[in-house]
Design an enzyme around this catalytic site. Structure first.
Site, PDB file in Angstrom:
ATOM      1  N   LYS A 106      35.812  36.240  27.706  1.00 14.52           N
ATOM      2  CA  LYS A 106      37.134  36.263  28.338  1.00 14.52           C
ATOM      3  C   LYS A 106      37.451  34.907  28.971  1.00 14.52           C
ATOM      4  O   LYS A 106      36.666  34.379  29.763  1.00 14.52           O
ATOM      5  CB  LYS A 106      37.155  37.373  29.387  1.00 14.52           C
ATOM      6  CG  LYS A 106      38.502  37.601  30.071  1.00 14.52           C
ATOM      7  CD  LYS A 106      38.367  38.770  31.042  1.00 14.52           C
ATOM      8  CE  LYS A 106      39.662  39.096  31.745  1.00 14.52           C
ATOM      9  NZ  LYS A 106      39.476  40.226  32.685  1.00 14.52           N
ATOM     10  N   CYS A 130      41.985  41.959  28.435  1.00 14.90           N
ATOM     11  CA  CYS A 130      42.667  42.330  29.674  1.00 14.90           C
ATOM     12  C   CYS A 130      43.640  41.254  30.186  1.00 14.90           C
ATOM     13  O   CYS A 130      44.711  41.086  29.628  1.00 14.90           O
ATOM     14  CB  CYS A 130      41.623  42.710  30.729  1.00 14.90           C
ATOM     15  SG  CYS A 130      42.275  43.752  32.070  1.00 14.90           S
ATOM     16  N   GLU A 177      37.372  47.235  27.820  1.00 15.10           N
ATOM     17  CA  GLU A 177      36.679  46.209  28.597  1.00 15.10           C
ATOM     18  C   GLU A 177      35.567  46.861  29.427  1.00 15.10           C
ATOM     19  O   GLU A 177      35.659  48.022  29.812  1.00 15.10           O
ATOM     20  CB  GLU A 177      37.687  45.518  29.520  1.00 15.10           C
ATOM     21  CG  GLU A 177      37.117  44.378  30.338  1.00 15.10           C
ATOM     22  CD  GLU A 177      38.138  43.731  31.265  1.00 15.10           C
ATOM     23  OE1 GLU A 177      37.911  42.575  31.666  1.00 15.10           O
ATOM     24  OE2 GLU A 177      39.161  44.384  31.605  1.00 15.10           O
TER      25      GLU A 177
END
Length: 276
Positions: A114, A155, A40
Site C-alpha cells: 500500500k 483502501c 484489506e
C-alpha cells in the site's frame, strides 16, 4: 468468469481468521467461483501495536499466506488476498500492508505494498495514523492473469486518481480496492470514490471490504464500513454488500471494458500540459 467478493469481520487472531476465510473460499469455489477476493488486513484487524507485534509474521513464515495459497491450489482458483499485515526487516520495525495475487497453482504472481498511508483525524475522537506502524510502498503494480491485467490498490489509495489512471494507462482493465474503510468516511465517500475511479478509467472496480465491529484481544475496538462493491466500467454499482459478512457473486467480463472505453475513450485523450 464467476467471481466472488468475501465480506468479512476479521478479529486480531490470525488463526481464527484463516479458518473463517478458508471456509468461505471453499463455499465460493463449490458454487463455481474462479476468482475470489478478500479485504484489506484479512489476517488481523487491530489498533494495538503490541498485539500486532505478537501475531504478525514475516512473509516467508506467514501462516495465513501459506494457508490461503494452499486453498487456492486445492480448488484451482485465482485469489486476491486483499492485504495482510506483514512484518518487515526494516530498522524502524514497521510492518507492510501487502496485497497478493495468487494463481490457481497457489503461486504468488504479484505483490503490492500500500502506497498511501491513512493518517487522518476523522472526528474529534477518531484518529488514524497508519504510518506509525506501516511503512508505505513506492511501486504501482499490475498483476498479469489469464483474464486480463489487474491493477492492485488498497483502501486509502482510492482517493488518489493519478494512481488508478497510471494503472489503466499501463493496461489494467480491472482495479482492485480491498478495504477496511472507516464508517464515517465510508458513509460520505466510499461509493462516490469507487464509481469515479471506474468512470475515469473504464475499468471494473472490485472492492471487497471489512465490516462491522471487530473482536479484539487488546486495544481500542475497531469498526469498519462494509459495503463491499462491484462497479462496472460505465460506473454502475452492480453489488453493494451492505454490512453483513458474506459471499457476493458476479460475472466478470472484459467486453464491458471495451464498450465503456469505446463510448468515452478518455484514456486516449490524455495530454501533457504546463503549470499551474
Amino acid at each position: 468468469m464467476k467471481t466472488a467478493l468475501l465480506q468479512i469481520t476479521s478479529s486480531d487472531d490470525p488463526a481464527a481468521n484463516l479458518q473463517m476465510v478458508r471456509a468461505m473460499m471453499a463455499e465460493a469455489a463449490e458454487q463455481g467461483a474462479q476468482f475470489i477476493l478478500t479485504p484489506e488486513v484479512t489476517n488481523c484487524v487491530s489498533n494495538s501495536t503490541t498485539r500486532q507485534r505478537e501475531v504478525l509474521q514475516h512473509e516467508e513464515d506467514d501462516t495465513t499466506l501459506a494457508g490461503l495459497r494452499a486453498q487456492a491450489a486445492e480448488w484451482g482458483v485465482w485469489l486476491l488476498i486483499g492485504s495482510l499485515g506483514i512484518k518487515t526487516h526494516d530498522a524502524d520495525g514497521r510492518f507492510a500492508n501487502r496485497c497478493f495475487m495468487i494463481d490457481p497453482k497457489g503461486q504468488i504472481v504479484a505483490r503490492y505494498d500500500k502506497i498511501h498511508m491513512f493518517d487522518v483525524q476523522v472526528t474529534e475522537t477518531e484518529t488514524f495514523r497508519e504510518s506509525a506502524n506501516y511503512r508505505p510502498g513506492n511501486k504501482a503494480v499490475i498483476a498479469e492473469t489469464e483474464f486480463g491485467k489487474v491493477g492492485l490498490t488498497i483502501c486509502y489509495d482510492i482517493r488518489f486518481p493519478h494512481l488508478h489512471a497510471a494503472l489503466a494507462q499501463a493496461g489494467a482493465r480491472i482495479l482492485t480496492v480491498p478495504a477496511a474503510f472507516s464508517p464515517v468516511t465510508g458513509a460520505a465517500h466510499w461509493e462516490a470514490l469507487l464509481r469515479a475511479r471506474a468512470i475515469e478509467t473504464g475499468c471494473w472496480v472490485l472492492a471487497p471490504a471489512q465490516t462491522g465491529t471487530h473482536p479484539k484481544t487488546r486495544g481500542k475496538t475497531r469498526h469498519t464500513h462494509g459495503h463491499s462493491m462491484v462497479v462496472a466500467p460505465w460506473g454502475e454499482v452492480l453489488i453493494d454488500a451492505g454490512t453483513d459478512p458474506g459471499i457476493h457473486f458476479f460475472e466478470l467480463n472484459d467486453s464491458s471494458v471495451s464498450e465503456a472505453r469505446r463510448r468515452v475513450p478518455s484514456l486516449t485523450h490524455v495530454r501533457a500540459f504546463d503549470g499551474p
